[in-house]
Scaffold this motif. Sequence first.
Motif, PDB file in Angstrom:
ATOM      1  N   ARG A   1       0.827  -1.197   0.000  1.00 36.63           N
ATOM      2  CA  ARG A   1       0.000   0.000   0.000  1.00 36.63           C
ATOM      3  C   ARG A   1       0.869   1.257   0.000  1.00 36.63           C
ATOM      4  O   ARG A   1       0.601   2.216  -0.719  1.00 36.63           O
ATOM      5  N   MET A   2       1.934   1.245   0.797  1.00 35.60           N
ATOM      6  CA  MET A   2       2.838   2.400   0.841  1.00 35.60           C
ATOM      7  C   MET A   2       3.547   2.577  -0.490  1.00 35.60           C
ATOM      8  O   MET A   2       3.734   3.707  -0.962  1.00 35.60           O
ATOM      9  N   ALA A   3       3.973   1.477  -1.126  1.00 33.35           N
ATOM     10  CA  ALA A   3       4.658   1.568  -2.412  1.00 33.35           C
ATOM     11  C   ALA A   3       3.706   2.072  -3.496  1.00 33.35           C
ATOM     12  O   ALA A   3       4.116   2.813  -4.396  1.00 33.35           O
ATOM     13  N   ALA A   4       2.431   1.685  -3.426  1.00 30.17           N
ATOM     14  CA  ALA A   4       1.463   2.134  -4.426  1.00 30.17           C
ATOM     15  C   ALA A   4       1.228   3.640  -4.323  1.00 30.17           C
ATOM     16  O   ALA A   4       0.995   4.307  -5.332  1.00 30.17           O
ATOM     17  N   LYS A   5       1.297   4.180  -3.107  1.00 35.90           N
ATOM     18  CA  LYS A   5       1.106   5.621  -2.941  1.00 35.90           C
ATOM     19  C   LYS A   5       2.281   6.409  -3.504  1.00 35.90           C
ATOM     20  O   LYS A   5       2.116   7.530  -3.975  1.00 35.90           O
ATOM     21  N   LYS A   6       3.494   5.846  -3.462  1.00 39.26           N
ATOM     22  CA  LYS A   6       4.685   6.555  -3.916  1.00 39.26           C
ATOM     23  C   LYS A   6       4.852   6.543  -5.431  1.00 39.26           C
ATOM     24  O   LYS A   6       5.612   7.335  -5.978  1.00 39.26           O
ATOM     25  N   LEU A   7       4.195   5.631  -6.124  1.00 38.20           N
ATOM     26  CA  LEU A   7       4.331   5.548  -7.582  1.00 38.20           C
ATOM     27  C   LEU A   7       3.660   6.744  -8.240  1.00 38.20           C
ATOM     28  O   LEU A   7       2.629   7.233  -7.774  1.00 38.20           O
ATOM     29  N   PRO A   8       4.225   7.201  -9.362  1.00 37.77           N
ATOM     30  CA  PRO A   8       3.562   8.298 -10.092  1.00 37.77           C
ATOM     31  C   PRO A   8       2.282   7.784 -10.746  1.00 37.77           C
ATOM     32  O   PRO A   8       2.165   6.595 -11.045  1.00 37.77           O
ATOM     33  N   PRO A   9       1.323   8.658 -10.973  1.00 40.86           N
ATOM     34  CA  PRO A   9       0.074   8.206 -11.613  1.00 40.86           C
ATOM     35  C   PRO A   9       0.351   7.706 -13.028  1.00 40.86           C
ATOM     36  O   PRO A   9       1.231   8.209 -13.726  1.00 40.86           O
ATOM     37  N   LYS A  10      -0.424   6.723 -13.423  1.00 44.49           N
ATOM     38  CA  LYS A  10      -0.235   6.142 -14.753  1.00 44.49           C
ATOM     39  C   LYS A  10      -0.749   7.093 -15.823  1.00 44.49           C
ATOM     40  O   LYS A  10      -1.765   7.752 -15.671  1.00 44.49           O
ATOM     41  N   GLU A  11       0.009   7.135 -16.921  1.00 43.00           N
ATOM     42  CA  GLU A  11      -0.430   7.905 -18.070  1.00 43.00           C
ATOM     43  C   GLU A  11      -1.321   7.002 -18.913  1.00 43.00           C
ATOM     44  O   GLU A  11      -0.956   5.872 -19.234  1.00 43.00           O
ATOM     45  N   ILE A  12      -2.473   7.497 -19.254  1.00 38.99           N
ATOM     46  CA  ILE A  12      -3.437   6.697 -19.994  1.00 38.99           C
ATOM     47  C   ILE A  12      -3.080   6.740 -21.474  1.00 38.99           C
ATOM     48  O   ILE A  12      -2.974   7.805 -22.074  1.00 38.99           O
ATOM     49  N   ASP A  13      -2.882   5.568 -22.025  1.00 38.39           N
ATOM     50  CA  ASP A  13      -2.581   5.463 -23.446  1.00 38.39           C
ATOM     51  C   ASP A  13      -3.908   5.373 -24.206  1.00 38.39           C
ATOM     52  O   ASP A  13      -4.690   4.445 -24.017  1.00 38.39           O
ATOM     53  N   GLU A  14      -4.162   6.360 -25.064  1.00 37.98           N
ATOM     54  CA  GLU A  14      -5.437   6.434 -25.761  1.00 37.98           C
ATOM     55  C   GLU A  14      -5.618   5.286 -26.745  1.00 37.98           C
ATOM     56  O   GLU A  14      -6.719   4.783 -26.941  1.00 37.98           O
ATOM     57  N   GLU A  15      -4.526   4.853 -27.374  1.00 38.94           N
ATOM     58  CA  GLU A  15      -4.621   3.759 -28.344  1.00 38.94           C
ATOM     59  C   GLU A  15      -5.033   2.462 -27.657  1.00 38.94           C
ATOM     60  O   GLU A  15      -5.855   1.716 -28.182  1.00 38.94           O
ATOM     61  N   LYS A  16      -4.464   2.192 -26.501  1.00 35.51           N
ATOM     62  CA  LYS A  16      -4.820   0.967 -25.786  1.00 35.51           C
ATOM     63  C   LYS A  16      -6.272   1.010 -25.328  1.00 35.51           C
ATOM     64  O   LYS A  16      -6.964  -0.001 -25.351  1.00 35.51           O
ATOM     65  N   GLU A  17      -6.724   2.152 -24.904  1.00 38.84           N
ATOM     66  CA  GLU A  17      -8.115   2.293 -24.476  1.00 38.84           C
ATOM     67  C   GLU A  17      -9.063   2.052 -25.650  1.00 38.84           C
ATOM     68  O   GLU A  17     -10.102   1.408 -25.491  1.00 38.84           O
ATOM     69  N   LYS A  18      -8.709   2.551 -26.840  1.00 36.89           N
ATOM     70  CA  LYS A  18      -9.550   2.327 -28.014  1.00 36.89           C
ATOM     71  C   LYS A  18      -9.612   0.854 -28.367  1.00 36.89           C
ATOM     72  O   LYS A  18     -10.668   0.327 -28.693  1.00 36.89           O
ATOM     73  N   ARG A  19      -8.453   0.173 -28.317  1.00 34.71           N
ATOM     74  CA  ARG A  19      -8.416  -1.250 -28.639  1.00 34.71           C
ATOM     75  C   ARG A  19      -9.236  -2.055 -27.649  1.00 34.71           C
ATOM     76  O   ARG A  19      -9.886  -3.027 -28.015  1.00 34.71           O
ATOM     77  N   LYS A  20      -9.204  -1.667 -26.388  1.00 33.85           N
ATOM     78  CA  LYS A  20      -9.999  -2.376 -25.383  1.00 33.85           C
ATOM     79  C   LYS A  20     -11.485  -2.207 -25.636  1.00 33.85           C
ATOM     80  O   LYS A  20     -12.263  -3.124 -25.448  1.00 33.85           O
ATOM     81  N   GLN A  21     -11.883  -1.019 -26.060  1.00 31.38           N
ATOM     82  CA  GLN A  21     -13.291  -0.765 -26.304  1.00 31.38           C
ATOM     83  C   GLN A  21     -13.774  -1.406 -27.592  1.00 31.38           C
ATOM     84  O   GLN A  21     -14.942  -1.733 -27.720  1.00 31.38           O
ATOM     85  N   GLU A  22     -12.881  -1.605 -28.568  1.00 33.85           N
ATOM     86  CA  GLU A  22     -13.251  -2.183 -29.844  1.00 33.85           C
ATOM     87  C   GLU A  22     -13.186  -3.704 -29.849  1.00 33.85           C
ATOM     88  O   GLU A  22     -13.353  -4.314 -30.893  1.00 33.85           O
ATOM     89  N   ARG A  23     -12.949  -4.311 -28.724  1.00 35.57           N
ATOM     90  CA  ARG A  23     -12.854  -5.769 -28.637  1.00 35.57           C
ATOM     91  C   ARG A  23     -14.185  -6.405 -29.036  1.00 35.57           C
ATOM     92  O   ARG A  23     -15.246  -5.913 -28.644  1.00 35.57           O
ATOM     93  N   PRO A  24     -14.148  -7.485 -29.828  1.00 29.67           N
ATOM     94  CA  PRO A  24     -15.415  -8.101 -30.254  1.00 29.67           C
ATOM     95  C   PRO A  24     -16.171  -8.672 -29.048  1.00 29.67           C
ATOM     96  O   PRO A  24     -15.582  -9.151 -28.082  1.00 29.67           O
ATOM     97  N   LYS A  25     -17.487  -8.596 -29.141  1.00 25.54           N
ATOM     98  CA  LYS A  25     -18.319  -9.099 -28.053  1.00 25.54           C
ATOM     99  C   LYS A  25     -18.360 -10.625 -28.100  1.00 25.54           C
ATOM    100  O   LYS A  25     -18.290 -11.233 -29.157  1.00 25.54           O
ATOM    101  N   THR A  26     -18.509 -11.216 -26.933  1.00 25.77           N
ATOM    102  CA  THR A  26     -18.565 -12.668 -26.826  1.00 25.77           C
ATOM    103  C   THR A  26     -19.953 -13.153 -27.217  1.00 25.77           C
ATOM    104  O   THR A  26     -20.957 -12.580 -26.812  1.00 25.77           O
ATOM    105  N   ASP A  27     -19.982 -14.230 -27.984  1.00 26.09           N
ATOM    106  CA  ASP A  27     -21.247 -14.836 -28.392  1.00 26.09           C
ATOM    107  C   ASP A  27     -21.692 -15.795 -27.291  1.00 26.09           C
ATOM    108  O   ASP A  27     -21.335 -16.972 -27.282  1.00 26.09           O
ATOM    109  N   TRP A  28     -22.460 -15.276 -26.339  1.00 24.37           N
ATOM    110  CA  TRP A  28     -22.853 -16.077 -25.178  1.00 24.37           C
ATOM    111  C   TRP A  28     -23.831 -17.176 -25.541  1.00 24.37           C
ATOM    112  O   TRP A  28     -23.869 -18.221 -24.866  1.00 24.37           O
ATOM    113  N   ASP A  29     -24.610 -17.012 -26.586  1.00 29.84           N
ATOM    114  CA  ASP A  29     -25.524 -18.081 -27.002  1.00 29.84           C
ATOM    115  C   ASP A  29     -24.733 -19.314 -27.431  1.00 29.84           C
ATOM    116  O   ASP A  29     -25.036 -20.445 -27.029  1.00 29.84           O
TER     117      ASP A  29
END
Length: 130
Positions: A52-80
């Motif tokens: 917990r102490m080490a997590a507080k000392k780390l700098p905040p993560k920079e959000i990579d926009e390309e990775k976020e787009k790829r995560k959102q564009e992931r194909p949906k699972t065919d649950w049927d």
Amino acid sequence: MNVNLSQQMTLLGLAAMVFYAVMLATGVVGMDVMPQFMVSAVIFLSSGRLMRMAAKKLPPKEIDEEKEKRKQERPKTDWDWMSQFLNWAMALIILGALALWIMKPVGVSIIDAIKQYKPDSHPYYSDHIP
């Protein structure tokens, strides 16, 4: 560092202490081995706090926009299809287990039936068949 992981480590340390206390109370282990158990519980408890102490000392993560787009564009699972596949797979497993249970002789366990199985001594038949 994941804050949830530090909470889980602390919870694991508490569970270890309860487990060791129950083992001591029931008489499974004596006092001679308890120092080792207590040291491991303290290690779990302190590792959660250190994470917990080490997590507080780390700098905040920079959000990579390309990775976020790829995560959102992931194909949906065919649950049927997945549910049908799971249903058929489980049906085949159950039918296979029932077939093995029915095919074994009455009064013999499956392990004994496997041990008593003897393959043919002559795999090739050289006798004349009219």
